[in-house]
Design an enzyme around this catalytic site. Structure first.
Site, PDB file in Angstrom:
ATOM      1  N   GLY A  12       4.173   7.595   4.321  1.00 55.23           N
ATOM      2  CA  GLY A  12       3.633   6.677   5.319  1.00 55.23           C
ATOM      3  C   GLY A  12       2.954   7.457   6.426  1.00 55.23           C
ATOM      4  O   GLY A  12       2.546   8.602   6.244  1.00 55.23           O
ATOM      5  N   CYS A  13       2.832   6.843   7.579  1.00 59.93           N
ATOM      6  CA  CYS A  13       2.173   7.462   8.731  1.00 59.93           C
ATOM      7  C   CYS A  13       2.788   8.830   9.016  1.00 59.93           C
ATOM      8  O   CYS A  13       3.986   8.946   9.237  1.00 59.93           O
ATOM      9  CB  CYS A  13       2.290   6.555   9.946  1.00 59.93           C
ATOM     10  SG  CYS A  13       1.582   7.266  11.443  1.00 59.93           S
ATOM     11  N   PHE A  14       1.950   9.859   9.024  1.00 58.78           N
ATOM     12  CA  PHE A  14       2.482  11.214   9.130  1.00 58.78           C
ATOM     13  C   PHE A  14       3.098  11.546  10.477  1.00 58.78           C
ATOM     14  O   PHE A  14       3.870  12.477  10.589  1.00 58.78           O
ATOM     15  CB  PHE A  14       1.492  12.271   8.682  1.00 58.78           C
ATOM     16  CG  PHE A  14       0.088  12.246   9.251  1.00 58.78           C
ATOM     17  CD1 PHE A  14      -0.240  11.675  10.458  1.00 58.78           C
ATOM     18  CD2 PHE A  14      -0.930  12.846   8.527  1.00 58.78           C
ATOM     19  CE1 PHE A  14      -1.540  11.695  10.953  1.00 58.78           C
ATOM     20  CE2 PHE A  14      -2.235  12.877   9.002  1.00 58.78           C
ATOM     21  CZ  PHE A  14      -2.541  12.292  10.224  1.00 58.78           C
ATOM     22  N   TRP A  15       2.800  10.773  11.509  1.00 59.18           N
ATOM     23  CA  TRP A  15       3.370  11.083  12.829  1.00 59.18           C
ATOM     24  C   TRP A  15       4.892  10.981  12.817  1.00 59.18           C
ATOM     25  O   TRP A  15       5.593  11.881  13.264  1.00 59.18           O
ATOM     26  CB  TRP A  15       2.819  10.149  13.903  1.00 59.18           C
ATOM     27  CG  TRP A  15       1.359  10.258  14.158  1.00 59.18           C
ATOM     28  CD1 TRP A  15       0.533  11.325  13.919  1.00 59.18           C
ATOM     29  CD2 TRP A  15       0.531   9.238  14.722  1.00 59.18           C
ATOM     30  NE1 TRP A  15      -0.751  11.031  14.301  1.00 59.18           N
ATOM     31  CE2 TRP A  15      -0.784   9.758  14.794  1.00 59.18           C
ATOM     32  CE3 TRP A  15       0.765   7.947  15.166  1.00 59.18           C
ATOM     33  CZ2 TRP A  15      -1.853   9.021  15.316  1.00 59.18           C
ATOM     34  CZ3 TRP A  15      -0.299   7.217  15.674  1.00 59.18           C
ATOM     35  CH2 TRP A  15      -1.588   7.758  15.748  1.00 59.18           C
TER      36      TRP A  15
END
Length: 171
Positions: A12-15
């Site tokens: 998912g979102c890498f952050w």
């Protein structure tokens, strides 16, 4: 100098993925970077990856010392921080860039990833995670690196949190 290896995951979102892995494995000497892997473009940008046109996944790459961190523990952690049942999404984040992937760098990593995945199936009844050989790594733009450390109130996918295996039972 100690031996260093790479482990690359898309969840998912890498952050949020970077934040959780850095918190868990940073004290053991692992370093993290976010970027793109698994697509066709040779010059992916965040905007192009988000459009779905490049085929890349938003990914996290760890560099770690295998004498201090076992690859199996990284894969186990990967399964506990996102929902691997969702194809091309994590919560409200939808698109191929948010798919669940373990990018393996060696045959040994592939073997371990498959073993841990089989064990994870005892908890997650169905798993959409892909296990594929690592391809070219493209670091994300500088403003994405350690984004949630630099932007404490920045967006975090609500799917990204550390779960205990007993929480996952029956999902």
């Amino acid at each position: 100098m100690p031996s260093r290896e790479f482990a690359t995951f898309a969840a998912g979102c890498f952050w949020g993925v970077e934040k959780l892995f850095a918190r868990e494995f940073g004290p053991k000497g692992a370093t993290t970077a976010v970027g793109y892997m698994g697509g066709t473009s040779t010059s992916p940008t965040y905007q192009a990856v988000c459009s779905g046109a490049t085929g890349h996944a938003e990914a996290l790459q760890l560099q770690y010392d295998p004498s201090k961190i076992e690859y199996a523990s990284l894969v186990d952690f990967f399964y506990r921080i996102h929902d691997p049942r969702q194809r091309n999404r994590q919560g409200n984040d939808v698109g191929t860039q948010y798919r669940s992937v373990i990018f393996t760098h060696t045959p040994e990593q592939e073997r371990i990833a498959r073993e841990v995945t089989d064990k994870a199936r005892q908890h997650w009844k169905s798993i959409a995670t892909e296990i594929v050989p690592a391809s070219t790594w493209y670091p994300a733009e500088d403003y994405h690196q350690s984004y949630l450390d630099k932007t404490p109130n920045g967006y975090e996918c609500p799917m990204h949190r550390v779960r205990q295996w007993m929480e996952i039972e029956g999902l």
